[in-house]
Design a protein around this motif. Sequence first.
Motif, PDB file in Angstrom:
ATOM      1  N   TRP A  75       0.836  -1.199   0.000  1.00  0.00           N
ATOM      2  CA  TRP A  75       0.000   0.000   0.000  1.00  0.00           C
ATOM      3  C   TRP A  75       0.878   1.259   0.000  1.00  0.00           C
ATOM      4  O   TRP A  75       0.566   2.273  -0.608  1.00  0.00           O
ATOM      5  CB  TRP A  75      -0.900  -0.053   1.222  1.00  0.00           C
ATOM      6  CG  TRP A  75      -1.767   1.140   1.409  1.00  0.00           C
ATOM      7  CD1 TRP A  75      -2.405   1.827   0.426  1.00  0.00           C
ATOM      8  CD2 TRP A  75      -2.055   1.784   2.630  1.00  0.00           C
ATOM      9  NE1 TRP A  75      -3.104   2.866   0.976  1.00  0.00           N
ATOM     10  CE2 TRP A  75      -2.904   2.861   2.334  1.00  0.00           C
ATOM     11  CE3 TRP A  75      -1.708   1.544   3.951  1.00  0.00           C
ATOM     12  CZ2 TRP A  75      -3.407   3.703   3.315  1.00  0.00           C
ATOM     13  CZ3 TRP A  75      -2.209   2.373   4.918  1.00  0.00           C
ATOM     14  CH2 TRP A  75      -3.051   3.454   4.595  1.00  0.00           C
ATOM     15  N   THR A  76       2.017   1.174   0.714  1.00  0.00           N
ATOM     16  CA  THR A  76       2.980   2.265   0.659  1.00  0.00           C
ATOM     17  C   THR A  76       3.666   2.273  -0.706  1.00  0.00           C
ATOM     18  O   THR A  76       3.800   3.302  -1.365  1.00  0.00           O
ATOM     19  CB  THR A  76       4.052   2.070   1.744  1.00  0.00           C
ATOM     20  OG1 THR A  76       3.435   2.106   3.000  1.00  0.00           O
ATOM     21  CG2 THR A  76       5.124   3.137   1.640  1.00  0.00           C
ATOM     22  N   TYR A  77       4.101   1.071  -1.082  1.00  0.00           N
ATOM     23  CA  TYR A  77       4.974   0.933  -2.241  1.00  0.00           C
ATOM     24  C   TYR A  77       4.285   1.389  -3.524  1.00  0.00           C
ATOM     25  O   TYR A  77       4.826   2.142  -4.307  1.00  0.00           O
ATOM     26  CB  TYR A  77       5.397  -0.523  -2.337  1.00  0.00           C
ATOM     27  CG  TYR A  77       6.582  -0.755  -3.238  1.00  0.00           C
ATOM     28  CD1 TYR A  77       7.876  -0.593  -2.765  1.00  0.00           C
ATOM     29  CD2 TYR A  77       6.409  -1.167  -4.556  1.00  0.00           C
ATOM     30  CE1 TYR A  77       8.967  -0.814  -3.569  1.00  0.00           C
ATOM     31  CE2 TYR A  77       7.506  -1.393  -5.378  1.00  0.00           C
ATOM     32  CZ  TYR A  77       8.775  -1.215  -4.887  1.00  0.00           C
ATOM     33  OH  TYR A  77       9.851  -1.435  -5.689  1.00  0.00           O
ATOM     34  N   TYR A  78       3.067   0.908  -3.716  1.00  0.00           N
ATOM     35  CA  TYR A  78       2.334   1.327  -4.926  1.00  0.00           C
ATOM     36  C   TYR A  78       1.274   2.386  -4.596  1.00  0.00           C
ATOM     37  O   TYR A  78       1.059   3.331  -5.334  1.00  0.00           O
ATOM     38  CB  TYR A  78       1.639   0.125  -5.570  1.00  0.00           C
ATOM     39  CG  TYR A  78       2.589  -0.906  -6.119  1.00  0.00           C
ATOM     40  CD1 TYR A  78       3.481  -0.577  -7.148  1.00  0.00           C
ATOM     41  CD2 TYR A  78       2.602  -2.212  -5.636  1.00  0.00           C
ATOM     42  CE1 TYR A  78       4.359  -1.526  -7.655  1.00  0.00           C
ATOM     43  CE2 TYR A  78       3.470  -3.162  -6.153  1.00  0.00           C
ATOM     44  CZ  TYR A  78       4.350  -2.820  -7.158  1.00  0.00           C
ATOM     45  OH  TYR A  78       5.208  -3.736  -7.662  1.00  0.00           O
ATOM     46  N   GLY A  79       0.621   2.166  -3.423  1.00  0.00           N
ATOM     47  CA  GLY A  79      -0.552   2.968  -3.091  1.00  0.00           C
ATOM     48  C   GLY A  79      -0.253   4.437  -2.804  1.00  0.00           C
ATOM     49  O   GLY A  79      -1.043   5.312  -3.125  1.00  0.00           O
ATOM     50  N   SER A  80       0.948   4.717  -2.182  1.00  0.00           N
ATOM     51  CA  SER A  80       1.273   6.109  -1.895  1.00  0.00           C
ATOM     52  C   SER A  80       1.292   6.929  -3.178  1.00  0.00           C
ATOM     53  O   SER A  80       0.781   8.042  -3.231  1.00  0.00           O
ATOM     54  CB  SER A  80       2.642   6.214  -1.228  1.00  0.00           C
ATOM     55  OG  SER A  80       2.537   5.871   0.116  1.00  0.00           O
TER      56      SER A  80
END
Lengths: 904, 119
Positions: A51-56
Amino acid sequence: MEFKWLVILFSFLYLGLLFAIAYWAEQNRHSRWVNNTYIYALSLAVYCTAWTYYGSVGRAANEGLDFLTTYIGPILMAPLMWVILRKIIRICKVQRITTIADFISTRYGKEPFLGGLVTIVCVIGVLPYISIQIKAISVSFSTLMGTVIYHNDEFSFFNDTAFYITLFLVVFTILFGARKVDANQKNTGLIAAIAFESVFKLIAFLVTGAYVTFYIFNGFSDVFTQASALPGYAELVTINKENGYSNWMWLNLLSMIAILLLPRQFHVSVKENCKEGHLKKAMWLFPLYLLLINIFVIPVALGGNLLFQDKMIDPDTYLLAIPVSNHNALLAMLTYLGGLSAATSMIIVSATALAVMLSNSVFMPVILRSKRLSATSTDNLSMILVRSRQTMIVLVLLFSYLYFKYISGQFSLVSIGLISFAAVAQFAPAALLGIYWKGATRRGAVAGIIAGFVIWFYTLTVPAMVSSNILGQSILTEGPFGISLLKPQQFLGLTSLSYINNGFFWSLFFNLVTFFVASFFSVRSTRETNQAEVFVDIFKYSTVYESSIVWKGTAYVEDIKSLISAFLGKERTEKAFGRFIADNNLDTQSAEADFRVVNYAEKLLSGAVGSASAHALIATVVKEDHIDLSDVFNILQESRQVISDNKELKQKSKELKIASKKLRKANEELKRLDKLKDEFISTVTHEMRTPVTSIRAFSEILSDNPALGLEERLNFLETITSETKRMERLINQVLDIEKMESGKLKMDLLPVQLNDIVNDAVNTVRQIARDKGIKISLNLLPGLPLVKGNKDRLMQVVINLISNAIKFCAIEQGVIEISTNSGHDAVKLTVQDNGHGIPAESQELIFEAFYQGRDQNLKKSEGSGLGLTICKKIIERHRGKIWVESSKNKGSIFTFSIPLGNLQ
Amino acid sequence: MKKVLIVDDEPNIIMSLEFLMKKSGFEVFIARDGSEAISIVDNETPHVVVLDIMMPKVDGYEVCKYIKKQKGLSTKVIFLSAKGKESDIQKGYDSGADFYMTKPFSTKNLMQKVDELTN
């Protein structure tokens, strides 16, 4: 086709590497490579998921700066970790608590229901979150292949790489997260692998981010300049003035709570913590990690918006789509693997944490309650426990996969992450207030969590169900049954907050209100009261935990031992009991168990089966008597007494240490004074030798030379007289000093006018000065205030200073200037000569009695024998100060000051 | 006429020594500190030097070493000092002195020693 197999090959090579690292770490579990504060800090970065890796990037591209709150919250929390997280860690260590469910359940008296409730909320909240990690793997795989698949039902399991990866993760998690019976044992291998993944995903993100920023674009400013032409740019890089700030605040609060209470965070930060001290470094390393992983988020998001302006590319995939569209296969592969590492680390830790919760807080209590089992022996319980945990892992991951396959296709990564945070935030009152407020009760906790969970479900999950067409639109637009106040997304008419914040706010609000109201109106059970004491004051009880859980009844050591060995094995049990009985000086022969032994056994069991089950199991072998609340407090008082006795001892030894330090200091001071006295005596006698030498020499000359001329004879006799006077003066000075040192010298202090003293003194030495051709000029301040002083002694000081000045004045055209002055708190007198001055290094020393300087053989200036020492002592008796300012060939200025304040 | 150098910083002691030396027929040179003594030694070669130890600027030990280095055995050195400790005396002989006498001193003994060393 070939590329696809290459990607699959690399994916499994990567997972194989994880396996190898975990295996190696398990083999070297005591090495400092795997037990250090850096590994601990890196394991906390399991917070950064796919979620951080793609979602941010997706969030930044669609909604602007809001994504930052997910990282600012934890950074804000970091300084508080030493206060809050350390307390939680201490409680869990002392009581062998391994999950958030067990933590809350123990705090409120170890009732199984509360633990089960927390577990269920966690599963409902976190399962979708795991599923979006699987989704991220799947989507990233297809992005890498260049095929855009958003939602593909007919896509079968067997063709789905994500399915095989999930299967691999099942095996990995079982092997490294759920092989041991005692859940309290550290999963060194698992943590090492997670730490590695944290490093890997960070590097992958930074490399790709740098590639986008510096290779595709021309640095940060280029990205921003180009993007500023895009429509909606201003909204993306600023916080909306109208409601943006309050939304921003609530989102921050949400992630502040999440960083503490998310099951996977609780697992890495509390359960897997080996040393409280590791927190110290993690408190700044972890925020640093968050900072680094966010550096390139906005450039990549804006860059993606620029590059794919008219193409339908999901912003969640920008990070991967950019290298793919630039045909940079190598970088694309690295990015993909970084995403894989972010997703897998979250899946592994969350699955482990949920599985332990499910087996310890749901499965075991149910099993123990069923009559069928309590009849059978407990021998195979430990096997059941391990198997149940492994089964739970399979179930958790399987359900997550199915959820991904059939439900989560509709949501973006973002909303599920925050919804999950909000679910976990429902534990904040029970868990976080519970460790500071003794008045919190089990009913309050249960009621709060249920109320919060219901509101959470209604405000956050229902809209999600609507958007996946499970429910009709009308409930969102008009409210249920047309009641617009109950519209889930504008609950109770609150329109200023975003969808997530609206849900978070109301769920937490109802949670808190119910928690407080129910706590105030419910009575705590004895056991609950006892745990409240221990939780809130854990730092007082942590060394005497076993005596601080109050318990009355009968139990037999053998029964307890056989129960424990069913879980821990005979050898470990014997060892643990042996050590405990020895440490606490308990009777080794006694068949009946001391209550501390029972508590210790329960604690041992808690590590394996969770506190509620442990309590239930212990209850099968002991006959517990009813105990009054007053008994609880009496016994707690006693165990506190032990602590305070301990403290007193510590205090005593501290005092002793201070006293011996003082003695040592006094001794050193005495030695110093002794040395000074020796020096004084040797210098005084030395000083006396000089006049005696002259006297003897001239006496001998006079008696050996009867024929001397009259003039010569008179000259020699005069010399003898003056040397005798010098001797006399010296003797008087020594006696003066002795009197002053011993305090025998009486010095009456009466109001005196310093100007008068100066005039009298000058009159007595004027003739000597005139003979030497020295001019004395006076500069006395008219109306100088009176001070309290001794006229004769002050006169002595002034005469001494003037005599010195006469001695040291320039040989030709000597001038001495004497002036008085008044500051706001003291009167001052200065005597200035125009001689050759005093070197800086001697300026302090000349006031010391006969100080010889570093070189014992070099003589210091004449006249500085005892006179200044006496002056200093006299001035000090007036509470004043005396000092000299001088530089080479510029003369010296002697000054003393006497405080006005002494005239009272 | 034999030359004597008196080195001391006490005027009265110098005065007494000067009287004694003149009476014994010496040509008398006077220095009031160590550096003055050195500059006199540079120009003259006294037969004997009566040397104090504690003086401003350069101490007696240093002066003695200097004399012995420059003049060798031709110039005799007698220390006349208030420093009476064993270690002080040892240090005096170590720096090359021919005799060490403590203050207060006997005028007879001093003059005897001076005569002894200059003959």
